[in-house]
Design an enzyme around this catalytic site. Structure first.
Site, short mmCIF file in Angstrom:
data_model
loop_
_atom_site.label_atom_id
_atom_site.label_comp_id
_atom_site.label_asym_id
_atom_site.label_seq_id
_atom_site.Cartn_x
_atom_site.Cartn_y
_atom_site.Cartn_z
N LYS A 1 -9.70 -9.37 7.32
CA LYS A 1 -8.70 -10.08 8.12
C LYS A 1 -7.33 -9.41 8.10
O LYS A 1 -6.30 -10.07 8.20
CB LYS A 1 -8.58 -11.54 7.67
CG LYS A 1 -9.90 -12.29 7.64
CD LYS A 1 -10.63 -12.25 8.98
CE LYS A 1 -9.90 -13.01 10.06
NZ LYS A 1 -10.63 -12.99 11.36
N GLY B 1 -6.73 -6.67 10.24
CA GLY B 1 -6.58 -5.91 11.48
C GLY B 1 -7.72 -4.95 11.74
O GLY B 1 -7.57 -4.01 12.53
N TRP C 1 -8.92 -5.09 15.40
CA TRP C 1 -7.83 -4.57 16.24
C TRP C 1 -7.84 -3.05 16.22
O TRP C 1 -7.76 -2.40 17.27
CB TRP C 1 -6.51 -5.11 15.72
CG TRP C 1 -5.40 -5.12 16.72
CD1 TRP C 1 -5.42 -4.64 18.01
CD2 TRP C 1 -4.08 -5.65 16.53
NE1 TRP C 1 -4.22 -4.84 18.62
CE2 TRP C 1 -3.38 -5.47 17.74
CE3 TRP C 1 -3.44 -6.28 15.46
CZ2 TRP C 1 -2.05 -5.88 17.89
CZ3 TRP C 1 -2.14 -6.69 15.62
CH2 TRP C 1 -1.44 -6.49 16.82
N HIS D 1 -15.00 -1.85 4.60
CA HIS D 1 -14.07 -2.60 3.76
C HIS D 1 -14.02 -1.99 2.35
O HIS D 1 -13.52 -2.62 1.41
CB HIS D 1 -14.49 -4.07 3.67
CG HIS D 1 -14.29 -4.84 4.93
ND1 HIS D 1 -13.12 -4.79 5.65
CD2 HIS D 1 -15.10 -5.69 5.61
CE1 HIS D 1 -13.21 -5.57 6.71
NE2 HIS D 1 -14.41 -6.13 6.71
N ARG E 1 -1.91 -5.68 6.05
CA ARG E 1 -1.27 -6.89 6.57
C ARG E 1 -0.65 -7.62 5.39
O ARG E 1 -1.13 -7.49 4.26
CB ARG E 1 -2.32 -7.76 7.26
CG ARG E 1 -1.79 -8.98 7.99
CD ARG E 1 -2.93 -9.75 8.63
NE ARG E 1 -2.46 -10.84 9.47
CZ ARG E 1 -3.26 -11.71 10.08
NH1 ARG E 1 -4.58 -11.63 9.92
NH2 ARG E 1 -2.75 -12.67 10.85
N ASP F 1 -0.77 -13.66 4.91
CA ASP F 1 -1.27 -13.88 6.27
C ASP F 1 -2.77 -13.59 6.33
O ASP F 1 -3.53 -14.32 6.98
CB ASP F 1 -0.53 -12.98 7.25
CG ASP F 1 0.91 -13.40 7.45
OD1 ASP F 1 1.19 -14.62 7.37
OD2 ASP F 1 1.76 -12.52 7.67
N ALA F 2 -3.18 -12.50 5.68
CA ALA F 2 -4.61 -12.17 5.67
C ALA F 2 -5.40 -13.27 4.95
O ALA F 2 -6.51 -13.62 5.38
CB ALA F 2 -4.82 -10.82 4.98
N SER G 1 -5.89 -16.30 7.21
CA SER G 1 -6.91 -15.99 8.22
C SER G 1 -8.30 -15.97 7.61
O SER G 1 -9.27 -16.45 8.21
CB SER G 1 -6.58 -14.63 8.86
OG SER G 1 -7.46 -14.35 9.92
#
Length: 308
Positions: free
Chosen positions: A34, A36, A39, A91, A110, A114-115, A118
């Site tokens: 989570k 990015g 993305w 990962h 990130r 925030d990660a 998420s």
């Protein structure tokens, strides 16, 4: 021969990297959960194909090599058949991947809080019964059969605390970072390894906040680093296709949902914004997080990382 560290869990095995025939220019996208990942996969796909009309779902174009829900032989065969420049998801931290100068390694970071928020919400969106079916089938078809037994996405979900309680536990948890990569300690372990390698010509660090603030500028920087030339007439289309709203509108083709491991692909693209932890943590609890982070990573990394 010195083998990389083996990161192993109920649904990942980093030793699947060992026998992969590499090609010059292979792009390895190395992230924590989570942070990015999808993305960056999309950005690489847009730069490689130079069109928003991708020839296949993103998870097919950019396989998750370590994931044991698909037999290793099938992943290898799919990568061998690709004639475009390959971009592979992982990962796994750098010490778990063979060191090879033919790779171009992109690490996306990130803000850990925030990660974590998420990741909490994504945990509610996993179809764990389906994941268990896939892991068992892949193992029976020649996948990894000696994975570790720590809790993971294949385990039946225990009753979950609310987000606030879960975040406090996540911040304070004491674990071996190599055994719990999505813990705060694990996140810092992954990023410290990448930070130490940033001076190497084949390693690029990208911050989620920079992608959010200046998507076109970051995409142009990534293209230069990958030695990919893009016609000026193509940039507007490519940048638009990499925006959160456009990716969410194409969730069925872009969400990392191989073989139906999510309950809802649309839910994968939940908000795409920063600062969510500040909505649930008090100032004192936020200070406690930053105090803990100071003990886990060098100040230079934290100054760069703690932007939102």
């Amino acid at each position: 021969m010195v083998f990389p560290h083996r990161y192993v869990s109920n649904d990942e095995d980093s030793h699947r990297w060992l026998d992969l025939p590499l090609r010059k220019g292979d792009i390895v996208i190395s992230t924590r959960s989570k942070s990015g990942t999808t993305w960056m996969q999309m950005i690489c796909a847009l730069l490689v194909f130079q069109t928003s009309d991708l020839p296949a779902p993103l998870s097919e174009l950019s396989p998750w090599l370590d994931w044991t829900g698909e037999p290793q032989a099938e992943v290898y065969d799919r990568l061998a058949a690709q004639r475009h420049r390959r971009f592979i998801k992982t990962h796994t931290p750098f010490d778990g991947i063979p060191c090879d100068k033919r790779m171009r390694r992109i690490v996306v970071a990130r803000h850990p809080l925030d990660a974590a928020v998420s990741m909490y919400h994504q945990g509610n969106n996993l179809n764990r019964e389906r994941i268990r079916e896939l892991i068992g089938a892949a193992a029976g078809a020649g996948g990894s059969g000696d994975r570790g037994l720590q809790a993971g996405p294949t385990d039946p979900p225990a009753p979950r605390p609310d987000l606030h309680e879960w975040l406090i536990g996540w911040i304070n948890e004491q674990v071996d970072p190599r055994e719990s990569l999505d813990s705060l300690q694990g996140v810092m372990w992954h990023l410290k390894g990448a930070w130490a390698c940033q001076e190497k010509s084949n390693t690029l660090l990208v911050h989620y906040a920079d992608l959010s603030a200046d998507l076109e500028g970051e995409m142009r920087r990534i293209a230069r680093w990958l030695h990919i030339k893009v016609d000026e007439s193509r940039w507007a289309e490519l940048v638009r296709a990499a925006t959160f709203s456009e990716m969410k509108s194409r969730a069925s083709a872009l969400a990392p949902d191989p073989n139906g491991i999510m309950k809802d692909c649309d839910a994968f693209f939940r908000r795409g914004v920063s600062g969510a932890a500040a909505e649930v943590l008090s100032e004192e609890e936020l200070r406690a997080y930053y105090d803990r982070a100071d003990d886990l990573a060098p100040g230079s990394l934290l100054k760069w990382l703690h932007r939102s």
